[in-house]
Write an enzyme that holds these catalytic residues in place. Sequence first.
Site, PDB file in Angstrom:
ATOM      1  N   GLU A  67      -4.421 -22.206  -2.415  1.00  0.00           N
ATOM      2  CA  GLU A  67      -5.826 -22.046  -2.024  1.00  0.00           C
ATOM      3  C   GLU A  67      -6.799 -22.457  -3.122  1.00  0.00           C
ATOM      4  OE1 GLU A  67      -3.452 -19.803  -1.652  1.00  0.00           O
ATOM      5  OE2 GLU A  67      -3.194 -19.744   0.532  1.00  0.00           O
ATOM      6  N   HIS A 136      -3.648  -9.337   5.912  1.00  0.00           N
ATOM      7  CA  HIS A 136      -4.137 -10.175   7.019  1.00  0.00           C
ATOM      8  C   HIS A 136      -5.406  -9.623   7.662  1.00  0.00           C
ATOM      9  CE1 HIS A 136      -0.090 -11.762   6.595  1.00  0.00           C
ATOM     10  NE2 HIS A 136      -0.419 -12.774   7.383  1.00  0.00           N
TER      11      HIS A 136
END
Lengths: 333, 364
Positions: A67, A136
């Site tokens: 990322e 998540h």
Amino acid sequence: MTVTAPGHQKLTMAQTLNRALRDAMTADPAVVVFGEDVGALGGVFRITDGLTAEFGEDRCFDTPLAESGIVGVAVGMAMNGLRPVVEMQFDAFAYPAFEQIVSHVAKMRNRTRGRVALPMVIRVPYAGGIGGVEHHCDSSEAYYAHTPGLHVVAPANPADAYGLLRAAIASDDPVVFLEPKKLYWSKEEVELGAPVPGIGTAVVRREGTDATLIAYGPAVPVALEAAEVAAAEGRSLQVVDLRSIVPFDDETVCAAVRRTGRAVVVAEASGFASVSSEIVARVTERCFHALAAPIRRVTGFDIPYPPPKLEHFQLPGVDRVLDAVDDLQWEDR
Amino acid sequence: MTGDAHHLLPSAEPVTLIDCHGRPVASTAYAAPDAAALVRAFAALVTARRLNDQAYALVRQGRLAVYPSSHGQEACQVAAAQVLAEGDWLFPTYRDTIAAVNRGVDPVEALSLLKGDWHCGYDPYEHHVAPHTTPLATQLPHAVGVAHAARLRGEPTVVMALCGDGGTSEGDFHEALNFAAVLRAPVVFLVQNNEYAISVPLARQTAAPSLAYKGIGYGVPGERVDGNDAAALLAVLGAAVERARAGGGPQLIEAHTYRMQAHTNADDASRYRRDSEVAAWVERDPLTRLEAHLRKRDLLDDARLAELTAEAERVATHLRDGLNRDVTPDPAMLFDHVYARPTPQLAEQAALVADELEREGALR
């Protein structure tokens, strides 16, 4: 800004986001989309579905699973004439990119005295309510909102999702675009061709006279439902949808609170040192004499996001919102 | 994917084309740069050394907040800039002021951040020099992005991305190499291994046989070069730039050099290294080495050296004059470039500061 195909259609937020990307890529060849699994798969939430097929691998491509690299490469591409739209697969997976976002994405314009702008969008599927396992379901907006130089937006319905994403891609400033995962499949009649909101404008989603509910992103439908239930019980609640956390629309929010004199902030994120605490501070500083009661907050607890079977305890629900409304010192009226 | 990684391996020893006494060293892999290139490099080295020492002095005089000097590393600085074509990009760190200056950036502007200003001073697009980056290795993914954007447009741009030995331990170093390899981005990664990351010696930084090996796992070819040999640097970096420009993808080059001075003026190098170690590197100084070589070939004499020294002095004077000028920063500017247009909240805060200043002015 208008969309290409006019008329009304029933669309999900996932579909309007996809359409916004497609329309932006059609309108401007500088727009490129990349991230993890955004190519052939179309993203784990299918937001980039079909983009590689339609625009080719140079315009929408899969990247290595890193990322910081994704955001860092986007910085360079934005420096060199493109408008990257990158996808962080999940809220908590964006943290490796945090240094790039805070030290470079947010500061490049300033440290070059405006010479180097970074027109880029960091899309983050965010927040809970989908029964996700750990890492998540984070509500990470406060980290970004606390960083000068970033715009931070969170749509709460399919129409705003389209308009805000188009506005974010068109913006010459970097935008952290928070997509409430639990609303991806929410459907509504969307008027394609209607004017879309600019970044930085809140909207009164429901008129009401007794108290104001202030919410953004995934908490907006909860606030609207609470207002519906309250109406049946004889209490008229107004609902403000921030849409944009940064810039913050003090004017709309304060005008709304002044009309009712009572307010509850509803947010999914943990309450301590949060966007919700900022809202309370701002409104109190500006509207103190118009307030009949202290502003209440209904937020997530200050705990790591719970597992699926327990997440409903963490999420602000209609009952908690109505309890908070009940606590707004009505006896003093 | 080929299983053979042999082509990715760097040379066993750093490439050297001129030895410590100025004598040519034969190489089968690299041709020596032509005389004009060496003379040009030497002129730049003389000015580079003078600027390094001038900047160091300006810290002591309180005109610069801090200066991470590249004294001893000037050959890397000069070569990294001189191998680039117009339109190519340079991504420097805080120790690469000299490289930026060699791309055309005014030294006074190049030192803005180190002076303690809030901006980089120069327009990055004017000379294609990114603002120098302080968080280690974070500029390397940016370099890949600039290169990839250029490649998507079919432009022949090459990007020279600099970092130090310590920076190769950072995650962004690895992510940048991997992205560059996968995207086949035209980036030359130059690691100036100056033996120390502030106080930590290379042996505590890595167990790799050479920092140039760090590219192999990503499919990025590595090369090692004597970082105090301007001729070898020009040859190795020049070849990497042309390879990248031709579509050959990225390369990782480790230049073996030495930081002759402390990390910055705030550092005390005597706590972690001996004087004798530093003295050994004086023998390998990039300036004396190239000077001896050019004199042997009658490419340099005392008269020409005097001219170069005078030119270096002129640039040093320009730097001194620039930094000795007292410029009062305007606090209002702190709000001007946070966003394209100030948010309503920033406009309010800017007005507050303006009001404070006005009242302060009225009291004077």
